[in-house]
Enzyme design. Sequence first.
Site, PDB file in Angstrom:
ATOM      1  CE  LYS A   1      -3.262  -0.981  -0.605  1.00 60.14           C
ATOM      2  NZ  LYS A   1      -3.734  -1.663  -2.028  1.00 60.14           N
TER       3      LYS A   1
ATOM      4  CG  HIS B   1       4.250  -6.266  -1.331  1.00 57.88           C
ATOM      5  ND1 HIS B   1       4.261  -4.982  -1.698  1.00 57.88           N
ATOM      6  CD2 HIS B   1       2.919  -6.858  -1.768  1.00 57.88           C
ATOM      7  CE1 HIS B   1       3.350  -4.516  -2.274  1.00 57.88           C
ATOM      8  NE2 HIS B   1       2.475  -5.417  -2.359  1.00 57.88           N
TER       9      HIS B   1
ATOM     10  CB  SER C   1      -3.530   2.545   2.054  1.00 61.47           C
ATOM     11  OG  SER C   1      -3.795   2.020   0.795  1.00 61.47           O
TER      12      SER C   1
HETATM   13  P1  A3P Z   1      -5.220   4.903  -0.828  1.00 64.14           P
HETATM   14  O1  A3P Z   1      -5.867   3.401  -0.086  1.00 64.14           O
HETATM   15  O2  A3P Z   1      -4.706   5.519   0.471  1.00 64.14           O
HETATM   16  O3  A3P Z   1      -5.933   5.474  -1.566  1.00 64.14           O
HETATM   17  P2  A3P Z   1      -0.362  -0.229  -3.591  1.00 64.14           P
HETATM   18  O4  A3P Z   1      -0.291   0.265  -5.085  1.00 64.14           O
HETATM   19  O5  A3P Z   1       1.174  -0.306  -3.098  1.00 64.14           O
HETATM   20  O6  A3P Z   1      -1.120  -1.405  -3.171  1.00 64.14           O
HETATM   21  O7  A3P Z   1      -0.808   1.303  -3.164  1.00 64.14           O
HETATM   22  C1  A3P Z   1      -2.198   1.580  -3.086  1.00 64.14           C
HETATM   23  C2  A3P Z   1      -2.392   2.822  -2.852  1.00 64.14           C
HETATM   24  O8  A3P Z   1      -1.863   3.746  -3.690  1.00 64.14           O
HETATM   25  C3  A3P Z   1      -3.801   3.311  -2.657  1.00 64.14           C
HETATM   26  O9  A3P Z   1      -3.674   4.348  -1.611  1.00 64.14           O
HETATM   27  C4  A3P Z   1      -4.072   3.986  -3.981  1.00 64.14           C
HETATM   28  O10 A3P Z   1      -5.297   4.706  -3.860  1.00 64.14           O
HETATM   29  C5  A3P Z   1      -2.829   4.607  -3.946  1.00 64.14           C
HETATM   30  N1  A3P Z   1      -2.490   5.017  -5.552  1.00 64.14           N
HETATM   31  C6  A3P Z   1      -2.510   4.351  -6.628  1.00 64.14           C
HETATM   32  N2  A3P Z   1      -2.392   4.994  -7.617  1.00 64.14           N
HETATM   33  C7  A3P Z   1      -2.244   6.025  -7.557  1.00 64.14           C
HETATM   34  C8  A3P Z   1      -2.006   7.483  -8.025  1.00 64.14           C
HETATM   35  N3  A3P Z   1      -2.027   7.279  -9.547  1.00 64.14           N
HETATM   36  N4  A3P Z   1      -2.152   8.599  -7.592  1.00 64.14           N
HETATM   37  C9  A3P Z   1      -2.237   8.555  -6.190  1.00 64.14           C
HETATM   38  N5  A3P Z   1      -2.296   7.414  -5.316  1.00 64.14           N
HETATM   39  C10 A3P Z   1      -2.552   6.349  -5.941  1.00 64.14           C
END
Ligand code: A3P
Length: 296
Positions: free
Chosen positions: A48, A110, A140
């Site tokens: 996340k 991860h 998140s």
């Molecule tokens: P939130 O749950 O705070 O919205 P991962 O890809 O490591 O699983 O992380 C997911 C997190 O990154 C989520 O956070 C998601 O919304 C955010 N995220 C993914 N793409 C994004 C983007 N283009 N801009 C901003 N946040 C992004």
Amino acid sequence: EIDKLKLPRPELFDFHGVQMIHYFTDNWEAVQNFQARPDDILIATYPKAGTTWVSCILDLLYFGQTSPERQTSIPIYERVPFLEMFFPPILSGADQLEKLPTTPRLIKTHFPVQFVPKSFWEQNCRIIYVARNPKDNMVSYFHFDCMNCVEPDPGDWNSFFQRFMEGKMVFGSWYDHVSGWWKKKQTYSNIHYMFFEDLVEDTGREIDKLCSFLGLSPSAEVKQQITGEVQFDNMKKNSMANYSTIPVMNFKISPFMRKGKVGDWKEHLTVAQNEEFDKDFRNKMKEPTLQFRTEI
Ligand code: A3P
């Protein structure tokens, strides 16, 4: 088709000193013996922290011009396979990587730094580590565990909050993860350590930094195009980037692209929790040069 209702939530267990679930340890031997190639690029994160965002940026940088159809036809989790993922009957991450026709291979992990297969170090692969401030990372992760039935049962917010501080999360302690990778950077120079908050603040600037690390020099026009394509709203509506094609996630509970903000923790942590967290953080974090921003 996987029936998300019938799948029992996996249990956490200690694995070489790190809390894990079996989906990411069942293929341990094959993963440890994974043969990295010198041009492989590893995208390493605590869950996340912005994995998907950086994965999309890299995919666009390498393949956006030559195969633009990738963006609309192949889900991001197939373009950037998840190394340690083992979830039969789905092809394991390691097997997907063996079969990947394109180079360079973009690889997601991860793993805490000590779990990375040794061939990545031997081949001097480029590694991009993305870190996110712990408060937003935790929030998140909570929403993700609620909607993803192959994650352990998150419990309520308060118990999740406590367990985050105790490091009882899949892939272990956030503190150990970000610090372990930070320390590695001192002895292994091919790591680009970046922050979610910086990406939110100025995506274009962070893409420039990525390009200089990767030795790429796209035109200003291409960079601008990529910056636009990876904006939160665009990724959120792109079914090849937003995980809506994955069967184990319940988007009625929460979407994968949830908010994409810095500071959403303020909507979740109580004042008391925030104080408790800050105190605990000061005790746990022993890397004075590693600084996080909880707002921008
Ligand atoms: P939130 O749950 O705070 O919205 P991962 O890809 O490591 O699983 O992380 C997911 C997190 O990154 C989520 O956070 C998601 O919304 C955010 N995220 C993914 N793409 C994004 C983007 N283009 N801009 C901003 N946040 C992004």
